[in-house]
Write an enzyme that holds these catalytic residues in place. Structure first.
Site, PDB file in Angstrom:
ATOM      1  N   ASP A  16      -2.050  17.191  65.071  1.00  0.00           N
ATOM      2  CA  ASP A  16      -0.788  16.486  65.171  1.00  0.00           C
ATOM      3  C   ASP A  16       0.905  17.631  64.023  1.00  0.00           C
ATOM      4  OD1 ASP A  16       1.571  14.173  64.673  1.00  0.00           O
ATOM      5  OD2 ASP A  16       0.693  13.738  63.001  1.00  0.00           O
ATOM      6  N   GLY A  19       5.847  18.207  67.925  1.00  0.00           N
ATOM      7  CA  GLY A  19       7.426  17.690  68.120  1.00  0.00           C
ATOM      8  C   GLY A  19       8.109  18.712  66.867  1.00  0.00           C
ATOM      9  N   HIS A  33       3.989  21.303  72.036  1.00  0.00           N
ATOM     10  CA  HIS A  33       2.624  21.288  72.967  1.00  0.00           C
ATOM     11  C   HIS A  33       2.365  22.196  73.244  1.00  0.00           C
ATOM     12  CE1 HIS A  33       3.460  17.088  71.677  1.00  0.00           C
ATOM     13  NE2 HIS A  33       4.315  16.607  73.133  1.00  0.00           N
ATOM     14  N   ASN A  64      -0.594   7.036  73.346  1.00  0.00           N
ATOM     15  CA  ASN A  64       0.310   8.422  72.427  1.00  0.00           C
ATOM     16  C   ASN A  64       0.278   7.896  74.725  1.00  0.00           C
ATOM     17  OD1 ASN A  64      -1.540  10.904  71.738  1.00  0.00           O
ATOM     18  ND2 ASN A  64       0.733   9.846  70.819  1.00  0.00           N
ATOM     19  N   TRP A  65       0.528   6.712  75.819  1.00  0.00           N
ATOM     20  CA  TRP A  65       0.927   6.349  76.372  1.00  0.00           C
ATOM     21  C   TRP A  65       2.170   6.463  76.275  1.00  0.00           C
ATOM     22  CZ3 TRP A  65      -1.123   9.027  80.736  1.00  0.00           C
ATOM     23  CH2 TRP A  65      -2.775   8.828  80.501  1.00  0.00           C
ATOM     24  N   ARG A 184      -6.529  16.380  58.558  1.00  0.00           N
ATOM     25  CA  ARG A 184      -4.843  16.039  59.469  1.00  0.00           C
ATOM     26  C   ARG A 184      -3.974  16.937  58.996  1.00  0.00           C
ATOM     27  NH1 ARG A 184      -2.895  10.757  61.675  1.00  0.00           N
ATOM     28  NH2 ARG A 184      -0.704  11.752  62.420  1.00  0.00           N
TER      29      ARG A 184
HETATM   30  C1  IPE Z   1      -1.913  11.280  66.546  1.00  0.00           C
HETATM   31  O1  IPE Z   1      -1.045  11.418  66.230  1.00  0.00           O
HETATM   32  C2  IPE Z   1      -2.949  11.487  67.844  1.00  0.00           C
HETATM   33  C3  IPE Z   1      -3.262  12.997  68.357  1.00  0.00           C
HETATM   34  C4  IPE Z   1      -2.863  13.495  67.491  1.00  0.00           C
HETATM   35  C5  IPE Z   1      -3.825  12.408  69.470  1.00  0.00           C
HETATM   36  P1  IPE Z   1       0.392  10.444  66.999  1.00  0.00           P
HETATM   37  O2  IPE Z   1       2.047  11.304  66.759  1.00  0.00           O
HETATM   38  O3  IPE Z   1       0.466  10.055  67.839  1.00  0.00           O
HETATM   39  O4  IPE Z   1       0.071   9.448  65.899  1.00  0.00           O
HETATM   40  P2  IPE Z   1       0.808   8.939  64.902  1.00  0.00           P
HETATM   41  O5  IPE Z   1       2.226   8.149  65.867  1.00  0.00           O
HETATM   42  O6  IPE Z   1       1.746   9.045  64.009  1.00  0.00           O
HETATM   43  O7  IPE Z   1       0.451   7.566  64.117  1.00  0.00           O
HETATM   44  C1  IPE Z   2       0.571  16.419  68.611  1.00  0.00           C
HETATM   45  O1  IPE Z   2       2.016  16.250  68.350  1.00  0.00           O
HETATM   46  C2  IPE Z   2       0.482  15.739  69.409  1.00  0.00           C
HETATM   47  C3  IPE Z   2      -0.291  14.414  70.253  1.00  0.00           C
HETATM   48  C4  IPE Z   2       0.000  13.758  69.317  1.00  0.00           C
HETATM   49  C5  IPE Z   2      -0.143  14.778  71.896  1.00  0.00           C
HETATM   50  P1  IPE Z   2       2.919  15.636  68.167  1.00  0.00           P
HETATM   51  O2  IPE Z   2       3.806  15.610  69.426  1.00  0.00           O
HETATM   52  O3  IPE Z   2       2.426  14.518  67.561  1.00  0.00           O
HETATM   53  O4  IPE Z   2       4.320  15.845  66.770  1.00  0.00           O
HETATM   54  P2  IPE Z   2       5.244  15.239  66.304  1.00  0.00           P
HETATM   55  O5  IPE Z   2       4.174  14.223  65.395  1.00  0.00           O
HETATM   56  O6  IPE Z   2       5.936  13.980  67.017  1.00  0.00           O
HETATM   57  O7  IPE Z   2       5.433  16.047  65.258  1.00  0.00           O
HETATM   58 MG    MG Z   3       2.691  12.644  65.734  1.00  0.00          MG
END
Ligand code: IPE
Ligand code: IPE
Ligand code: MG
Length: 237
Positions: A16, A19, A33, A64-65, A184
């Site tokens: 996580d 982004g 990513h 995530n979809w 995490r």
């Molecule tokens: C959890 O991260 C899912 C994965 C790492 C694949 P998210 O960024 O999707 O989780 P939330 O939305 O903050 O709970």
């Molecule tokens: C984890 O990073 C990757 C996936 C969940 C696919 P994020 O994309 O959730 O990154 P943040 O949480 O927006 O920073």
């Molecule tokens: Mg995230």
């Protein structure tokens, strides 16, 4: 690393912060990513060297979809590049790649790459890296319950046969010990639908470090914290 202390056999990792890593640098999320993928490659190698036998990484959730199509497409194309690279390096590194989640929705090209990785893994005996794609803890439990019900309906078993042990044989994680340690990065302190069944007694470790900046040193810090925990499993120490 203190050698007399136990290295967890199974470590689970929620990737996580990709982004936010990109945003901090004024880059598009996609770049986060991409860097996150490079970190996965490095950490799988580090985990194997540290003697971790199972590493389960949460790469893409059933939730995530909900993200914009462009971002989902980027993640899927990074997955493709990751698997292509893995196919060339798994034997050299003796790393088995396995998959957890509903793969049926992946495109044919990705499905073929997943199958190819599974074939190579079957010949290896090293560290097992479980990649969770289109994975949800609730979905995993529901598909297990459905398959058990189908076995009952077909006369292969009856409801009395269901125990915690038999139920586990219907989970994606069948045959794998539960994770002792769940890490995490990214600052959030929640499970986000990861390994709901398997984490019943896992030790949770959170860090503000964003996933793309995660390193072997961070992994060692998490293991050290784990080694200092007092695990009681409901009993007395
Ligand atoms: C959890 O991260 C899912 C994965 C790492 C694949 P998210 O960024 O999707 O989780 P939330 O939305 O903050 O709970
Ligand atoms: C984890 O990073 C990757 C996936 C969940 C696919 P994020 O994309 O959730 O990154 P943040 O949480 O927006 O920073
Ligand atoms: Mg995230």
């Amino acid at each position: 690393m203190e050698e007399n202390l136990k290295i967890p056999a199974h470590v689970a990792l929620i990737l996580d912060g990709n982004g936010r890593w990109a945003k901090k640098r004024g880059l598009p999320r996609q770049m986060g990513h991409k860097k996150g993928c490079e970190t996965v490659e490095q950490i799988v190698e580090d985990a194997a060297r540290l003697g971790i036998q199972y590493l389960t990484v949460y790469g893409f959730s059933t939730e995530n979809w909900k993200r914009p199509k462009e971002e989902v497409d980027t993640i899927m194309s990074l997955l493709k590049a990751y698997l292509l690279e893995a196919i060339d390096t798994m034997e050299r590194d003796n790393v088995r790649l396995c998959f957890m989640g509903d793969m049926s929705v992946l495109n044919d090209e990705l499905k073929a790459l997943v199958d190819h990785c599974n074939e190579i893994s079957a010949k290896l005996d090293g560290c097992q890296c479980n990649i969770c794609i289109n994975y949800g803890g609730r979905a995993e439990i529901v598909q297990a319950a459905r398959r058990f019900a189908a076995d009952c309906a077909n006369g292969n078993c009856s409801p009395e046969d269901l125990t915690e042990e038999t139920f586990e044989t219907y989970l994606y994680s069948q045959g794998i010990p539960s994770p002792e340690l769940l890490i995490r990065p990214g600052g959030e302190q929640r499970l986000s639908n990861f390994l709901l069944w398997q984490c019943a007694y896992s030790e949770f470790y959170y860090t503000d470090v964003l996933w793309p900046d995660f390193s072997k040193e961070e992994l060692q810090k998490a293991i050290l914290a784990f080694q200092r925990r007092n695990r009681r499993f409901g009993g007395l120490s």
